[in-house]
Design a protein around this motif. Structure first.
Motif, mmCIF file in Angstrom:
data_model
loop_
_atom_site.group_PDB
_atom_site.id
_atom_site.type_symbol
_atom_site.label_atom_id
_atom_site.label_comp_id
_atom_site.label_asym_id
_atom_site.label_seq_id
_atom_site.Cartn_x
_atom_site.Cartn_y
_atom_site.Cartn_z
ATOM 1 N N ARG A 214 0.841 -1.206 0.000
ATOM 2 C CA ARG A 214 0.000 0.000 0.000
ATOM 3 C C ARG A 214 0.874 1.254 0.000
ATOM 4 O O ARG A 214 0.577 2.228 -0.693
ATOM 5 C CB ARG A 214 -0.903 -0.027 1.236
ATOM 6 N N GLU A 215 1.963 1.241 0.752
ATOM 7 C CA GLU A 215 2.891 2.372 0.770
ATOM 8 C C GLU A 215 3.603 2.520 -0.565
ATOM 9 O O GLU A 215 3.770 3.634 -1.078
ATOM 10 C CB GLU A 215 3.935 2.173 1.874
ATOM 11 N N GLN A 216 4.045 1.391 -1.119
ATOM 12 C CA GLN A 216 4.895 1.431 -2.305
ATOM 13 C C GLN A 216 4.118 1.605 -3.603
ATOM 14 O O GLN A 216 4.544 2.347 -4.489
ATOM 15 C CB GLN A 216 5.727 0.141 -2.388
ATOM 16 N N PHE A 217 2.998 0.908 -3.726
ATOM 17 C CA PHE A 217 2.324 0.849 -5.020
ATOM 18 C C PHE A 217 0.890 1.354 -5.009
ATOM 19 O O PHE A 217 0.341 1.632 -6.069
ATOM 20 C CB PHE A 217 2.355 -0.592 -5.552
ATOM 21 N N GLY A 218 0.272 1.460 -3.840
ATOM 22 C CA GLY A 218 -1.062 2.020 -3.803
ATOM 23 C C GLY A 218 -2.092 1.132 -3.148
ATOM 24 O O GLY A 218 -1.852 -0.031 -2.808
ATOM 25 N N LEU A 219 -3.267 1.692 -3.001
ATOM 26 C CA LEU A 219 -4.343 1.056 -2.253
ATOM 27 C C LEU A 219 -4.823 -0.246 -2.895
ATOM 28 O O LEU A 219 -4.925 -1.278 -2.237
ATOM 29 C CB LEU A 219 -5.515 2.030 -2.128
ATOM 30 N N ALA A 220 -5.151 -0.171 -4.180
ATOM 31 C CA ALA A 220 -5.715 -1.346 -4.843
ATOM 32 C C ALA A 220 -4.735 -2.513 -4.864
ATOM 33 O O ALA A 220 -5.132 -3.674 -4.722
ATOM 34 C CB ALA A 220 -6.146 -0.990 -6.268
ATOM 35 N N ALA A 221 -3.455 -2.197 -5.019
ATOM 36 C CA ALA A 221 -2.444 -3.260 -5.070
ATOM 37 C C ALA A 221 -2.302 -3.980 -3.741
ATOM 38 O O ALA A 221 -1.836 -5.135 -3.694
ATOM 39 C CB ALA A 221 -1.095 -2.667 -5.485
ATOM 40 N N ALA A 222 -2.677 -3.319 -2.652
ATOM 41 C CA ALA A 222 -2.523 -3.930 -1.332
ATOM 42 C C ALA A 222 -3.612 -4.944 -1.020
ATOM 43 O O ALA A 222 -3.402 -5.870 -0.223
ATOM 44 C CB ALA A 222 -2.518 -2.840 -0.260
#
Length: 680
Positions: A214-222
């Motif tokens: 979530r920190e590195q790539f974003g909400l949806a990716a988490a």
């Protein structure tokens, strides 16, 4: 340290259970075949990562044979996996009472005390652990050290453990969590990946991996990472809380509410779940419900940043201004770069009559080149309240049409000598080092600032803030492409709003708008609710004359921020003019002008809407006012020139076109020059 001698003789996450199971073949008290079967199932489920089901079967084993000490010990282990230190301690006591040899349980009791926040007691108990369980005991000691603020020692201790037990998944996830809390996101990510690869049933690692993604790539990716943990255990509380928070940030409020309800089922009275439900209620402007939900937390999370922000908002909405000020002041003290908290605190202080206090809080934000109009207006009103009319006028003028100077670091009022002294006296303090670098930037000593920033980044390669600082310094030097590279290094570690805006800004200044667009699109794909990104996207859609796209984006924004944002309404006016929706443009222009009649943007938008509707005379009056409010805005001059031309006032039109063409940012040069030729 005695615990180090135990490392080589133990270390797997379930070492305690393995040791407990050694006695399973001949339990002192196990008269029920059902109890034995249930305990075997519990151990298997625990190993598979279904902790709630494991607890249930351990409880069934105890129900079948209440005097079986081993069953109580296994139940204690499930409580530890679920983060219930009190329950684990109680069950270990029952286990000892019913014949379980506590020589095999010191590491579990230490873990129980650690979960309850008693680090010193946990360390003392872990030091008593049998060498067979040394890996588990070492993990407890390392986490206790981190809890006491000794993260480097904790990291070193886990490093020693992993050097002799590299397949210890839980040690890797503990190391990842400690590094994450210390700001080393890149190191934490690598450790969490290793933990998951070693044990797909490590729910702690899966949940942490989701937080890091979530920190590195974003909400949806988490989301898939939290879902992977929940596939193992649908009621694993830490994953449910992170999952719910992420769903909320994505705007999936129904799914968020469902996740919080599952969290409450898993842990009745969960303060985190109640807080998230309070956030939902506040977003729906049901403040009474939000207050009720926060009261039900019993103050358990009152000192967390999100709870302080929400609690202050609820106090302010209820008219309890001093309570709101207290909460927001504490939050700003902990997070000095939290601009939302600063704005709220500044507004509350100003309303309470403390104009000087408001200025102290808001000045670092107002000194930024990209300060928002709300903050600038607050500062202007605060200067008015202190009788400093000249300064008030300056900030109120900026508020009427805030400059878009890109994303910049906070300004500072401290002198360079003061900042240098603080950094030299505490060379290991990263905050002092950052302040010193920002002081050098403000003092115009960019070269020295860059040297220090690059050294800080080299010493902390996994900390995104260090790379952002390098980029900020390069931006002040006009090295926009190099700054974009530094920001991208930060974005590879943590792709949040601030990093995205900096990267986009640097790429745009470097003349690389397509790359900037790609970065913005990537961020919006992961954070579709982000207001700053949506504003920027709409602005660029208008610049690209993608009128329908801009209208869609802006209407989406209006549904989130409401209809009292004059800047948003002005942009909706321009977009509807471009799309030929003259009636809608007039409605939006009128609304923007009513809210901010001294805003040159709102005034120009309203005037331009009249021009588009064929009323050049009304347009002229408004556009003349806009030109007076913002005499150096070439776009307004161009609009006024066209109105003059339609009214036959050719000389005045030529003068306005000349002023527009003199602006470096003017983009409509070809049509302006063409009109100039027709005017003679």
């Amino acid at each position: 340290m005695r615990i180090l001698a135990k490392v080589a003789l133990g270390g797997t996450a379930l070492a305690a259970i393995a040791g407990v199971a050694l006695a399973f073949a001949a339990p002192a008290r196990a008269d029920s075949a059902a109890a034995k079967n249930d305990l075997v199932l519990s151990l298997g489920l625990l190993k598979d990562g279904n902790f709630n089901a494991a607890r249930s079967y351990a409880q069934k084993a105890i129900a079948a044979d209440p005097k079986w000490g081993l069953a109580h010990a296994v139940l204690a282990r499930t409580f530890l996996a679920l983060g219930d230190g009190v329950g684990a301690e109680s069950e270990l006591g029952r286990a000892a009472t019913n014949g379980f040899d506590m020589a095999r349980g010191h590491q579990m009791l230490a873990d129980a005390w650690l979960i309850q926040g008693d680090a010193k007691r946990a360390m003392a108990e872990a030091d008593k652990a049998d060498p067979r369980f040394g890996g588990y005991a070492t993990r407890v000691t390392a986490k206790a050290l981190a809890l006491q603020g000794k993260s480097p020692d904790a990291i070193a201790l886990l490093g020693e453990l992993l050097s002799v037990d590299p397949s210890n998944s839980y040690a890797w996830s503990d190391l990842a969590r400690i590094r994450y809390n210390a700001g080393d996101i890149a190191g934490a990510s690598a450790n969490a990946q290793r933990a998951v690869a070693l044990d797909h049933a490590n729910l702690q690692a899966l949940t942490l991996r989701g937080e890091l993604v979530r920190e590195q790539f974003g909400l949806a990716a988490a989301l898939p990472w939290f879902e992977a943990a929940l596939q193992r255990d649908a009621y694993f509380h830490p994953a449910l809380i992170e999952y719910a928070a992420t769903l909320g940030d994505l705007g999936r409020y129904t799914d968020m509410l469902a996740a919080t309800r599952r969290a409450l089922a898993a842990r009745p009275g969960s303060p985190q779940a109640l807080y998230l439900q309070a956030v939902l209620a506040a977003r729906a402007q049901n403040y009474d419900l939000a207050r009720s939900l926060m009261q039900r937390t019993g103050g358990a999370i009152d000192d967390l940043p999100g709870a302080l922000l929400l609690g202050g908002t609820l106090d302010y909405q209820a008219g309890a201004y001093e309570q709101a000020i207290g909460k927001w002041r504490e939050l700003v003290g902990r997070q000095p770069l939290n601009m939302t908290a600063r704005r709220l605190l500044g507004a509350a202080l100003l309303r309470s009559g403390d104009a000087k206090g408001a200025l102290d809080v808001l000045r670092p934000v107002a000194l930024r080149g990209d300060a928002d109009s709300y903050t600038l207006a607050l500062v202007g009103r605060a200067f008015e309240a202190t009788g400093e009319r000249d300064w008030a006028a300056k900030y109120l003028d900026r508020a009427a049409w805030p400059a878009a100077d890109g994303v910049t670091p906070f300004g500072t009022d401290d002198g360079l000598a003061v900042l240098a002294n603080a950094a030299n006296n505490d060379p290991g303090n990263p905050v002092a080092a950052v302040d010193m670098i920002r002081g050098l930037i403000d003092a115009g000593q960019s070269g020295g600032a860059l040297d220090r920033a690059q050294a800080l980044a080299a010493a902390n390669p996994g900390a995104p803030a260090a790379h952002l600082l390098v980029g900020d310094t390069l931006m002040t030097m006009g090295r926009f492409g190099d700054a974009a590279d530094a920001y991208r290094r930060a974005a590879d570690i943590k792709f949040d709003e601030a990093t995205m805006l900096r990267t986009v800004d640097a790429l745009d200044y470097a003349g690389r708008r397509p790359e900037a667009n790609n970065v913005l699109a990537l961020f919006l794909g992961q954070h579709p609710e982000n207001v700053a990104a949506l504003r920027l996207a709409a602005h660029w859609q208008i610049a690209a004359r993608d009128w329908d796209g801009a209208i869609g984006t802006l209407e989406d924004l209006r549904s989130r921020v409401g209809s009292r944002d004059a800047g948003l309404l002005a942009e909706l006016t321009y977009a509807n003019i471009g799309a030929g929706n003259d009636d809608d443009a007039l409605d939006y222009g009128a609304a923007a002008y009513e809210i901010a009649p001294m805003s040159p943007a709102a005034t120009d938008a309203y005037g331009w809407a009249f021009y588009a509707a064929g009323d050049a005379d009304k347009a002229k009056d408004l556009l003349e006012k806009a030109a007076l409010l913002a005499p150096r805005a070439p776009g307004i001059r161009w609009h006024l020139a066209q109105a003059y031309a339609d009214l036959g006032r050719n000389a005045e039109a030529r003068a306005q076109i000349a002023l527009a063409l003199g602006g470096a940012s003017f983009t409509d040069r070809a049509p302006a020059q063409a009109l100039l030729k027709t005017l003679g």
